[in-house]
Write an enzyme that holds these catalytic residues in place. Structure first.
Site, PDB file in Angstrom:
ATOM      1  N   SER A  99       0.866  -1.173   0.000  1.00 21.91           N
ATOM      2  CA  SER A  99       0.000   0.000   0.000  1.00 21.91           C
ATOM      3  C   SER A  99       0.905   1.225   0.000  1.00 21.91           C
ATOM      4  O   SER A  99       1.739   1.378   0.891  1.00 21.91           O
ATOM      5  CB  SER A  99      -0.861  -0.041   1.265  1.00 21.91           C
ATOM      6  OG  SER A  99      -1.568   1.174   1.417  1.00 21.91           O
ATOM      7  N   LYS A 146      -1.088  -1.051  -4.366  1.00 19.26           N
ATOM      8  CA  LYS A 146      -2.275  -0.229  -4.070  1.00 19.26           C
ATOM      9  C   LYS A 146      -1.828   1.204  -3.863  1.00 19.26           C
ATOM     10  O   LYS A 146      -0.839   1.452  -3.172  1.00 19.26           O
ATOM     11  CB  LYS A 146      -2.949  -0.799  -2.818  1.00 19.26           C
ATOM     12  CG  LYS A 146      -3.740   0.178  -1.955  1.00 19.26           C
ATOM     13  CD  LYS A 146      -4.502  -0.567  -0.882  1.00 19.26           C
ATOM     14  CE  LYS A 146      -4.645   0.258   0.372  1.00 19.26           C
ATOM     15  NZ  LYS A 146      -5.374  -0.473   1.430  1.00 19.26           N
ATOM     16  N   LYS A 195      -2.866   5.048  -2.650  1.00 15.78           N
ATOM     17  CA  LYS A 195      -3.817   5.910  -1.942  1.00 15.78           C
ATOM     18  C   LYS A 195      -4.184   7.062  -2.872  1.00 15.78           C
ATOM     19  O   LYS A 195      -3.297   7.641  -3.525  1.00 15.78           O
ATOM     20  CB  LYS A 195      -3.174   6.463  -0.673  1.00 15.78           C
ATOM     21  CG  LYS A 195      -2.938   5.416   0.392  1.00 15.78           C
ATOM     22  CD  LYS A 195      -4.248   5.039   1.073  1.00 15.78           C
ATOM     23  CE  LYS A 195      -3.999   3.990   2.138  1.00 15.78           C
ATOM     24  NZ  LYS A 195      -5.255   3.593   2.798  1.00 15.78           N
ATOM     25  N   ASP A 199      -7.137   3.165  -3.311  1.00 17.56           N
ATOM     26  CA  ASP A 199      -7.863   3.227  -2.036  1.00 17.56           C
ATOM     27  C   ASP A 199      -8.098   4.692  -1.688  1.00 17.56           C
ATOM     28  O   ASP A 199      -7.137   5.455  -1.506  1.00 17.56           O
ATOM     29  CB  ASP A 199      -7.038   2.539  -0.935  1.00 17.56           C
ATOM     30  CG  ASP A 199      -7.768   2.494   0.410  1.00 17.56           C
ATOM     31  OD1 ASP A 199      -8.931   2.949   0.482  1.00 17.56           O
ATOM     32  OD2 ASP A 199      -7.168   2.003   1.387  1.00 17.56           O
ATOM     33  N   GLU A 228     -11.081   0.897  -3.771  1.00 19.72           N
ATOM     34  CA  GLU A 228     -11.377   0.628  -2.369  1.00 19.72           C
ATOM     35  C   GLU A 228     -11.968   1.857  -1.699  1.00 19.72           C
ATOM     36  O   GLU A 228     -11.407   2.946  -1.781  1.00 19.72           O
ATOM     37  CB  GLU A 228     -10.069   0.195  -1.677  1.00 19.72           C
ATOM     38  CG  GLU A 228     -10.226  -0.175  -0.217  1.00 19.72           C
ATOM     39  CD  GLU A 228      -8.894  -0.680   0.379  1.00 19.72           C
ATOM     40  OE1 GLU A 228      -7.958  -0.996  -0.376  1.00 19.72           O
ATOM     41  OE2 GLU A 228      -8.809  -0.752   1.615  1.00 19.72           O
ATOM     42  N   ASP A 258     -13.854  -1.277   2.820  1.00 20.51           N
ATOM     43  CA  ASP A 258     -12.944  -1.338   3.962  1.00 20.51           C
ATOM     44  C   ASP A 258     -13.693  -0.712   5.155  1.00 20.51           C
ATOM     45  O   ASP A 258     -14.415  -1.431   5.885  1.00 20.51           O
ATOM     46  CB  ASP A 258     -11.624  -0.590   3.615  1.00 20.51           C
ATOM     47  CG  ASP A 258     -10.628  -0.516   4.773  1.00 20.51           C
ATOM     48  OD1 ASP A 258     -10.939  -0.992   5.875  1.00 20.51           O
ATOM     49  OD2 ASP A 258      -9.522   0.043   4.594  1.00 20.51           O
ATOM     50  N   LYS A 275      -9.903  -6.514   7.761  1.00 20.80           N
ATOM     51  CA  LYS A 275      -8.837  -6.111   8.687  1.00 20.80           C
ATOM     52  C   LYS A 275      -9.188  -6.656  10.056  1.00 20.80           C
ATOM     53  O   LYS A 275     -10.313  -6.442  10.541  1.00 20.80           O
ATOM     54  CB  LYS A 275      -8.735  -4.586   8.769  1.00 20.80           C
ATOM     55  CG  LYS A 275      -8.094  -3.943   7.571  1.00 20.80           C
ATOM     56  CD  LYS A 275      -7.922  -2.457   7.764  1.00 20.80           C
ATOM     57  CE  LYS A 275      -7.338  -1.849   6.490  1.00 20.80           C
ATOM     58  NZ  LYS A 275      -7.357  -0.387   6.517  1.00 20.80           N
ATOM     59  N   GLY A 318      -4.171  -4.058   6.183  1.00 21.68           N
ATOM     60  CA  GLY A 318      -3.273  -3.837   7.317  1.00 21.68           C
ATOM     61  C   GLY A 318      -3.454  -2.467   7.928  1.00 21.68           C
ATOM     62  O   GLY A 318      -4.086  -1.582   7.331  1.00 21.68           O
TER      63      GLY A 318
HETATM   64  O1  OSB Z   1      -7.208   2.023   4.301  1.00 22.13           O
HETATM   65  O2  OSB Z   1      -5.964   0.342   4.165  1.00 22.13           O
HETATM   66  C1  OSB Z   1      -6.188   1.457   4.616  1.00 22.13           C
HETATM   67  C2  OSB Z   1      -3.218   2.516   6.783  1.00 22.13           C
HETATM   68  C3  OSB Z   1      -3.827   3.383   7.670  1.00 22.13           C
HETATM   69  C4  OSB Z   1      -5.169   3.632   7.520  1.00 22.13           C
HETATM   70  C5  OSB Z   1      -5.902   3.024   6.497  1.00 22.13           C
HETATM   71  C6  OSB Z   1      -5.297   2.131   5.628  1.00 22.13           C
HETATM   72  C7  OSB Z   1      -3.923   1.909   5.762  1.00 22.13           C
HETATM   73  C8  OSB Z   1      -3.158   1.063   4.856  1.00 22.13           C
HETATM   74  C9  OSB Z   1      -1.954   0.383   5.447  1.00 22.13           C
HETATM   75  O3  OSB Z   1      -3.382   0.983   3.673  1.00 22.13           O
HETATM   76  C10 OSB Z   1      -1.592  -0.897   4.790  1.00 22.13           C
HETATM   77  C11 OSB Z   1      -0.491  -1.595   5.562  1.00 22.13           C
HETATM   78  O4  OSB Z   1      -0.627  -1.859   6.780  1.00 22.13           O
HETATM   79  O5  OSB Z   1       0.536  -1.892   4.942  1.00 22.13           O
HETATM   80 MG    MG Z   2      -8.409   0.922   2.951  1.00 21.43          MG
END
Ligand code: OSB
Ligand code: MG
Length: 378
Positions: A137, A163, A165, A190, A215, A240, A264, A292
């Site tokens: 991510s 992925k 953001k 995401d 996402e 999510d 999660k 995660g």
């Molecule tokens: O939306 O998946 C998410 C981290 C903090 C808050 C939201 C998210 C995330 C991640 C982290 O995408 C993914 C990871 O732990 O590697």
């Molecule tokens: Mg997410």
């Protein structure tokens, strides 16, 4: 029958190797809470409360987790008699919400139970795989070039999907740039709920970029609007933040709010709930993958175990510890080799806490009940 006689909670701070930015925050170090449950015969199981510091992903914070754990969860667990972690999860379920905090206790119970029964945690949960596929991510970067450098590094390391953001203003341009540079890399985005139906034109453009999924495009509770969006896009919508309770998943499935589920452990309130969400999704033919929350080694090991379940058919966000931490809280880090993480075959969680390193990173500590017989002391 298992009885917990001691609860130890530690706020542990670790530096991040690379700043991770979403639409709402950027961080250089993270503080998570490690929970150790001890039985009368001296066995200890570890869990992790992986809450972000601020209430921007969910309503919880490290401070709220600490307060709820100390005042409500630890007292509920102390003295409770249980044969299986799902029984302890039912006790913890008397507390509404506060899923990250509850997850740390539920995870510790599973660690304890699987070790005591001589089975790997993955097998205890119903997992069958020996290795699991990892993705990464990637946060919002200052420039598209900086993002491309991140993608190059992670694809070079062998991760199975990337992925990105996204947020309004950081979407079509960076995603298109990554897609052009890597035409065949499995890619998804995401949004962490940053869009509304007013952004439909942008989401339609993303729909043309060959993404595995989009996402959480809309706010967590916008299940009706998410269903409308899913009906108008070819790309699967993945949920999510929308799914904190099993009942949220029931509603989302009925409405058609998405076609993929990110499970999660933290958001669902523990491994017990995560396994149930996996089963319900499987009944409906919905593929799942393990998300995660920048877990330290304890929570990361639990995530790896969960990924071994048969319905986790898409690469996870459970990358190697080194993506976030130069040194992890377990004596052995989680490692990804060519995008694969091996599922431990030893009994229990499969990772041991590194007592000295944990003690060095501890910023607050609380012992309730009998306290630890072995393990770390700060
Ligand atoms: O939306 O998946 C998410 C981290 C903090 C808050 C939201 C998210 C995330 C991640 C982290 O995408 C993914 C990871 O732990 O590697
Ligand atoms: Mg997410």
């Amino acid at each position: 029958m298992t009885r917990i006689v001691g609860v130890e909670m530690r706020r542990v701070r670790l530096p991040l190797v690379h700043e991770f930015q979403t639409s709402s925050h950027a961080k250089r170090s993270l503080e998570h809470i490690l929970v150790a449950l001890t039985t009368a015969d001296g066995a200890t199981g570890w869990g992790e409360i992986a809450s972000p510091s601020g209430p921007f992903y969910s309503a919880e914070t490290v401070d709220s987790c600490w307060a709820v754990a100390r005042s409500h969860l630890a007292p509920l667990v102390l003295g409770a008699d249980w044969d299986h972690p799902s029984e302890l999860a039912a006790v913890l379920g008397r507390v509404r919400g506060n899923h990250f905090a509850r997850a740390g206790f539920d995870m510790a119970a599973w660690s304890l139970w699987s070790a005591q029964h001589g089975v790997p945690l993955a097998a205890a949960l119903g997992g069958t795989r020996a290795t699991v596929e990892a993705g990464v991510s990637l946060g919002i970067e200052p420039t598209v070039d900086a993002l491309l450098a991140q993608v190059a590094q992670r694809v070079g390391e062998g991760y199975r999907r990337v992925k990105l953001k996204i947020a309004p203003g950081w979407d079509v341009e960076p995603v298109r740039a990554v897609r052009s540079a890597y035409p065949s890399v499995p890619l998804h985005v995401d949004a962490n709920g940053a869009y509304t139906p007013a952004h439909l034109p942008v989401l339609r453009e993303l729909d043309t970029l060959g993404l595995l999924m989009i996402e959480q495009p809309y706010a967590p509770r916008a299940l009706v609007d998410l269903a409308g969006l899913q009906a108008s896009l070819a790309t699967p919508v993945c949920l999510d933040e929308s799914v904190e309770e099993l009942d949220d998943l029931v509603t989302a499935l009925r409405l058609g709010s998405g076609r993929i589920l990110n499970i999660k452990v933290s958001r669902m309130g523990g491994l017990t709930a995560a396994v149930r969400a996996h089963a319900l999704a499987a009944e409906h033919g919905v593929p799942v993958w393990c998300g995660g929350m920048h877990e330290f080694g304890i929570g990361r090991a639990a995530n790896v175990a969960l990924c071994a379940l048969p319905g986790f058919t898409l690469p996870s966000d459970v990358s190697g510890s080194d993506k976030y931490y130069a040194r992890d809280v377990t004596t052995e880090p989680i490692v990804a080799v060519d995008g694969l993480v091996s599922v431990p075959s030893a009994a229990g969680l499969g990772r041991e806490p590194d007592a000295d390193f944990i003690a060095a990173g501890t910023v607050d500590r609380l012992v309730l009940g009998a306290g630890p017989r072995r393990g770390c002391s700060a």
